[in-house]
Design a protein around this motif. Structure first.
Motif, mmCIF file in Angstrom:
data_model
loop_
_atom_site.group_PDB
_atom_site.id
_atom_site.type_symbol
_atom_site.label_atom_id
_atom_site.label_comp_id
_atom_site.label_asym_id
_atom_site.label_seq_id
_atom_site.Cartn_x
_atom_site.Cartn_y
_atom_site.Cartn_z
ATOM 1 N N ALA A 1 0.834 -1.201 0.000
ATOM 2 C CA ALA A 1 0.000 0.000 0.000
ATOM 3 C C ALA A 1 0.872 1.256 0.000
ATOM 4 O O ALA A 1 0.566 2.232 -0.702
ATOM 5 C CB ALA A 1 -0.933 -0.008 1.209
ATOM 6 N N PHE A 2 1.954 1.247 0.769
ATOM 7 C CA PHE A 2 2.873 2.400 0.773
ATOM 8 C C PHE A 2 3.456 2.642 -0.616
ATOM 9 O O PHE A 2 3.606 3.787 -1.042
ATOM 10 C CB PHE A 2 4.010 2.175 1.772
ATOM 11 C CG PHE A 2 3.600 2.209 3.213
ATOM 12 C CD1 PHE A 2 2.480 2.890 3.628
ATOM 13 C CD2 PHE A 2 4.374 1.570 4.178
ATOM 14 C CE1 PHE A 2 2.108 2.934 4.968
ATOM 15 C CE2 PHE A 2 4.029 1.601 5.516
ATOM 16 C CZ PHE A 2 2.884 2.284 5.906
ATOM 17 N N ARG A 3 3.792 1.548 -1.302
ATOM 18 C CA ARG A 3 4.325 1.695 -2.657
ATOM 19 C C ARG A 3 3.292 2.356 -3.559
ATOM 20 O O ARG A 3 3.608 3.281 -4.325
ATOM 21 C CB ARG A 3 4.713 0.324 -3.214
ATOM 22 C CG ARG A 3 5.351 0.377 -4.609
ATOM 23 C CD ARG A 3 5.379 -0.998 -5.243
ATOM 24 N NE ARG A 3 4.020 -1.524 -5.411
ATOM 25 C CZ ARG A 3 3.748 -2.762 -5.783
ATOM 26 N NH1 ARG A 3 4.730 -3.631 -6.004
ATOM 27 N NH2 ARG A 3 2.498 -3.164 -5.914
ATOM 28 N N THR A 4 2.038 1.915 -3.483
ATOM 29 C CA THR A 4 0.977 2.502 -4.292
ATOM 30 C C THR A 4 0.784 3.975 -3.956
ATOM 31 O O THR A 4 0.559 4.811 -4.840
ATOM 32 C CB THR A 4 -0.340 1.739 -4.068
ATOM 33 O OG1 THR A 4 -0.149 0.361 -4.409
ATOM 34 C CG2 THR A 4 -1.467 2.316 -4.922
ATOM 35 N N LEU A 5 0.885 4.304 -2.684
ATOM 36 C CA LEU A 5 0.713 5.690 -2.239
ATOM 37 C C LEU A 5 1.939 6.561 -2.522
ATOM 38 O O LEU A 5 1.888 7.785 -2.345
ATOM 39 C CB LEU A 5 0.413 5.719 -0.741
ATOM 40 C CG LEU A 5 -0.953 5.163 -0.325
ATOM 41 C CD1 LEU A 5 -0.988 4.889 1.180
ATOM 42 C CD2 LEU A 5 -2.071 6.127 -0.720
ATOM 43 N N GLY A 6 3.046 5.938 -2.921
ATOM 44 C CA GLY A 6 4.258 6.691 -3.234
ATOM 45 C C GLY A 6 5.075 7.094 -2.033
ATOM 46 O O GLY A 6 5.893 8.020 -2.118
#
Length: 376
Positions: free
Chosen positions: A55-60
């Motif tokens: 999720a952090f990756r998706t959120l940048g």
């Protein structure tokens, strides 16, 4: 084609910020209303599943998280008397994230990362702001705010937590959160020697864990069985936490106990849970996060599924032609996963309280970890 051009998010926690970031980056004009004028995040550390890193990756924000928090590999179970290692349980990474599946960070640090990303995405953040009234029609939602202002939106996302005022306004007959018969104590401390990932000690009526949060620091949690949801005065936090730790002759935990003080960010919280039956929406208003699926921390996935909610509601609003279609698609994607986390966490809590079958406990943990790695 998007279902909405202007959206209000009520609540500036992890779920609300995630929704706001993703919608704003997709071109939706987003107002985020947060009742706390300081936009503060309380608490000590938070343990995170590998799916949260996805999720952090998706959120940048994955790189920022790795700079501040800790990513470690596996869970170590130790004997409560002499710290001998009983077993090491792997924590597999989520697909597409080349990192181990255990992580932790201090809650205020994670809130700072996400709030910075929220502002950078162009979200209009309104602090010290709460809604006074919500009236919707076929074409939109009129919201009046406590400061006397008002605005019209295509959709409203309620992300204001376990005791959601938005839920109360939309669904006054919704079930209330229930006390789960356990409470958790948390504190911050220097990382003990020999602890390089999540370590746990299982005792009678109490469970202890230490998880590194980065920069030489860790947090300890104690899950205590409690038949009553009683109030604990702040002056009692330190002696009562040390009394719980005294149940473990463990040299590591004895050293931790001796080092605790009132400066250790001591936190006490009764554990409560709730799974709101579907639908989670009323017309153009949708609830996400703890407002609909509050869970105990036994799977370390509460923050994860809340942030995933924010991501999926944004994806669906950006991909669909209507708000109704976006909301239906979001709920279809989220129900089974969130139900699994809430119900499996509750069962783990029940097994701990009743002294139930440890093999069942281990099996639920294993199935849940695998399920959380699946795509959302």
């Amino acid at each position: 084609m998007t279902a909405a051009s202007k959206v209000l998010v009520i609540g500036g926690g992890f779920s609300g910020m995630s929704a706001a970031i993703m919608m704003a980056r997709g071109g939706i004009a987003v107002d985020l209303a947060e009742i706390d004028p300081g936009w503060r995040s309380y608490g000590a550390g938070i343990s995170l599943h590998g799916a949260t890193l996805r999720a952090f990756r998706t959120l940048g924000v994955l790189d920022r998280f790795c700079e501040t928090g800790a990513v470690t590999d596996g869970l170590v179970i130790r004997k409560p008397h002499d710290d001998e290692v009983i077993t090491r349980i792997p924590t597999p990474p989520a697909p597409g994230v080349d990192l181990p599946g255990n992580a932790a960070i201090m809650r205020p640090a994670l809130a700072a990362i996400l709030s910075q990303a929220t502002r950078e995405a162009g979200v209009n953040v309104r602090l010290g702001c709460s809604f006074a009234g919500i009236v919707q029609d076929a074409d939109g939602v009129d919201v009046s705010f406590a400061d006397g202002s008002s605005a019209r939106y295509d959709a409203v996302i309620g992300a204001d937590g376990l005791y959601s005022a938005t839920r109360q306004a939309l669904m006054p007959d919704a079930p209330s959160p229930r006390f789960m018969g356990q409470a958790v104590w948390r504190a911050e401390l220097p990382t003990p020697e020999g602890v390089d990932t999540l370590n746990m000690w299982l005792g009678r009526g109490v469970k202890a864990g230490i998880n590194p949060v980065g920069q030489g620091r860790s947090y300890i949690f104690l899950t205590e069985d409690k038949p009553e949801n009683d109030w604990i005065d702040e002056s009692e936090l330190l002696p009562r936490m040390q009394a719980l730790l005294a149940r473990f002759p463990s040299p590591i935990l004895s050293g931790v106990s001796a080092g605790l003080s009132t400066d250790s960010r001591l936190i006490y919280r009764p554990l409560e849970g709730m799974l709101l039956p579907q639908p989670w929406s009323v017309g153009r208003l949708m609830l996400i996060g703890d407002a609909v699926h509050a869970t105990t921390p036994h799977l370390g996935a509460g923050a994860c599924i809340g942030m995933e909610d924010g991501i999926t509601i944004a994806e669906e609003l950006l991909a669909r032609a209507s708000v109704a279609g976006a909301f239906a698609a979001h709920e279809a994607r989220r129900w089974e996963r969130c139900r699994m986390v809430v119900e499996n966490s509750a069962r783990l809590s029940e097994i701990e309280i009743t002294g139930g079958d440890q093999s069942e406990h281990n099996a639920i943990m294993g199935r849940s970890v695998v399920a959380l790695t699946q795509a959302i």
